[in-house]
Write a protein that holds these residues in place. Structure first.
Motif, PDB file in Angstrom:
ATOM      1  N   LEU A  37      36.840  47.980  32.259  1.00 26.58           N
ATOM      2  CA  LEU A  37      36.570  46.662  32.171  1.00 26.58           C
ATOM      3  C   LEU A  37      37.284  45.709  33.076  1.00 26.58           C
ATOM      4  CD1 LEU A  37      34.552  44.461  31.003  1.00 26.58           C
ATOM      5  CD2 LEU A  37      36.080  44.197  29.436  1.00 26.58           C
ATOM      6  N   LYS A  38      38.688  45.894  33.075  1.00 22.36           N
ATOM      7  CA  LYS A  38      39.610  45.258  33.711  1.00 22.36           C
ATOM      8  C   LYS A  38      39.363  45.644  35.285  1.00 22.36           C
ATOM      9  CE  LYS A  38      44.549  45.093  34.910  1.00 22.36           C
ATOM     10  NZ  LYS A  38      46.032  45.587  34.469  1.00 22.36           N
ATOM     11  N   ASN A  39      39.228  46.981  35.544  1.00 26.53           N
ATOM     12  CA  ASN A  39      38.734  47.348  37.079  1.00 26.53           C
ATOM     13  C   ASN A  39      37.362  46.837  37.732  1.00 26.53           C
ATOM     14  OD1 ASN A  39      41.098  48.714  37.064  1.00 26.53           O
ATOM     15  ND2 ASN A  39      39.973  50.851  36.748  1.00 26.53           N
ATOM     16  N   ALA A  40      36.439  46.447  36.583  1.00 22.43           N
ATOM     17  CA  ALA A  40      35.137  45.929  36.849  1.00 22.43           C
ATOM     18  C   ALA A  40      35.369  44.618  37.408  1.00 22.43           C
ATOM     19  CB  ALA A  40      34.087  46.335  36.124  1.00 22.43           C
ATOM     20  N   ARG A  41      36.150  43.666  36.527  1.00 20.86           N
ATOM     21  CA  ARG A  41      36.460  42.383  36.642  1.00 20.86           C
ATOM     22  C   ARG A  41      37.049  42.137  37.940  1.00 20.86           C
ATOM     23  NH1 ARG A  41      37.971  41.283  30.689  1.00 20.86           N
ATOM     24  NH2 ARG A  41      35.871  40.757  29.809  1.00 20.86           N
ATOM     25  N   LYS A  42      38.077  42.966  38.444  1.00 16.90           N
ATOM     26  CA  LYS A  42      38.841  43.127  39.712  1.00 16.90           C
ATOM     27  C   LYS A  42      37.968  43.056  40.860  1.00 16.90           C
ATOM     28  CE  LYS A  42      42.683  43.997  42.201  1.00 16.90           C
ATOM     29  NZ  LYS A  42      42.416  43.186  43.136  1.00 16.90           N
ATOM     30  N   GLU A  43      37.078  44.150  40.687  1.00 17.02           N
ATOM     31  CA  GLU A  43      36.087  44.430  41.825  1.00 17.02           C
ATOM     32  C   GLU A  43      35.065  43.186  41.815  1.00 17.02           C
ATOM     33  OE1 GLU A  43      33.062  47.952  43.219  1.00 17.02           O
ATOM     34  OE2 GLU A  43      34.490  48.332  41.340  1.00 17.02           O
ATOM     35  N   ALA A  44      34.712  42.703  40.897  1.00 19.98           N
ATOM     36  CA  ALA A  44      33.696  41.758  40.932  1.00 19.98           C
ATOM     37  C   ALA A  44      34.323  40.633  41.466  1.00 19.98           C
ATOM     38  CB  ALA A  44      33.147  41.187  39.476  1.00 19.98           C
ATOM     39  N   GLU A  45      35.637  40.317  41.286  1.00 22.96           N
ATOM     40  CA  GLU A  45      36.283  38.885  41.717  1.00 22.96           C
ATOM     41  C   GLU A  45      36.636  39.132  43.391  1.00 22.96           C
ATOM     42  OE1 GLU A  45      38.101  35.213  42.210  1.00 22.96           O
ATOM     43  OE2 GLU A  45      37.017  36.307  40.200  1.00 22.96           O
ATOM     44  N   ASP A  46      37.053  40.472  43.852  1.00 23.43           N
ATOM     45  CA  ASP A  46      37.257  40.831  45.043  1.00 23.43           C
ATOM     46  C   ASP A  46      35.763  40.554  46.032  1.00 23.43           C
ATOM     47  OD1 ASP A  46      39.838  41.444  44.573  1.00 23.43           O
ATOM     48  OD2 ASP A  46      39.537  43.714  44.613  1.00 23.43           O
ATOM     49  N   ILE A  47      34.779  41.162  45.209  1.00 26.43           N
ATOM     50  CA  ILE A  47      33.440  40.926  45.984  1.00 26.43           C
ATOM     51  C   ILE A  47      33.029  39.467  45.911  1.00 26.43           C
ATOM     52  CG2 ILE A  47      30.926  41.391  45.576  1.00 26.43           C
ATOM     53  CD1 ILE A  47      31.586  43.966  44.381  1.00 26.43           C
ATOM     54  N   LYS A  48      33.411  38.727  45.108  1.00 24.56           N
ATOM     55  CA  LYS A  48      32.949  37.169  45.116  1.00 24.56           C
ATOM     56  C   LYS A  48      33.930  36.467  46.358  1.00 24.56           C
ATOM     57  CE  LYS A  48      33.482  33.149  42.525  1.00 24.56           C
ATOM     58  NZ  LYS A  48      33.796  32.509  41.337  1.00 24.56           N
ATOM     59  N   LEU A  49      35.322  36.878  46.386  1.00 22.60           N
ATOM     60  CA  LEU A  49      36.008  36.317  47.285  1.00 22.60           C
ATOM     61  C   LEU A  49      35.488  36.708  48.891  1.00 22.60           C
ATOM     62  CD1 LEU A  49      39.568  36.769  45.918  1.00 22.60           C
ATOM     63  CD2 LEU A  49      38.386  34.558  46.216  1.00 22.60           C
ATOM     64  N   LYS A  50      35.261  38.014  48.869  1.00 24.28           N
ATOM     65  CA  LYS A  50      34.533  38.420  50.141  1.00 24.28           C
ATOM     66  C   LYS A  50      33.444  37.595  50.727  1.00 24.28           C
ATOM     67  CE  LYS A  50      33.794  42.396  52.873  1.00 24.28           C
ATOM     68  NZ  LYS A  50      33.490  43.846  52.818  1.00 24.28           N
ATOM     69  N   SER A  51      32.529  37.516  49.476  1.00 30.84           N
ATOM     70  CA  SER A  51      31.277  36.900  49.979  1.00 30.84           C
ATOM     71  C   SER A  51      31.552  35.394  50.289  1.00 30.84           C
ATOM     72  CB  SER A  51      30.599  36.781  48.537  1.00 30.84           C
ATOM     73  OG  SER A  51      29.182  35.863  48.878  1.00 30.84           O
TER      74      SER A  51
END
Length: 109
Positions: A37-51
């Motif tokens: 869950l922690k990794n998924a949240r970080k990945e989602a945040e990274d995707i959001k920032l990149k977007s």
């Protein structure tokens, strides 16, 4: 055959061992799930920032392109205004020349 007290004690120990093993498995599973869950949240945040960064880049590029188009239009309008201004100046100069010629002709008679 074992006496029933020993069988019960052995069974009780086996149950306790199984419960401890199950608790350990649950704890490990919970820890893995939390890490996932922690990794998924970080990945989602990274995707959001990149977007968001890509969106800003695209907006800046579009603004730059729009600015170039606007500058072209402004320059075209200014060039046309300058041409029109030259035409008007030429007409005024022609009118002054005609008035001057008329005055000379009228003064000659």
């Amino acid at each position: 055959m074992k006496p029933s007290g020993e069988t019960f004690a052995t069974t009780l120990e086996e149950v306790k061992g199984a419960e401890a093993k199950a608790a350990s498995i649950r704890a490990d599973s919970k820890a893995r799930a939390e890490q996932l869950l922690k990794n998924a949240r970080k990945e989602a945040e990274d995707i959001k920032l990149k977007s968001e960064e890509e969106t800003v880049e695209i907006e800046n590029r579009l603004i730059g392109e729009g600015k170039k188009e606007t500058e072209k239009e402004v320059n075209k309008i200014l060039a046309n205004a300058k041409k029109d201004s030259e035409k008007i100046k030429a007409k005024k100069a022609d009118a002054k020349l005609l008035n001057s010629l008329c005055d000379e002709v009228l003064n000659i008679e």
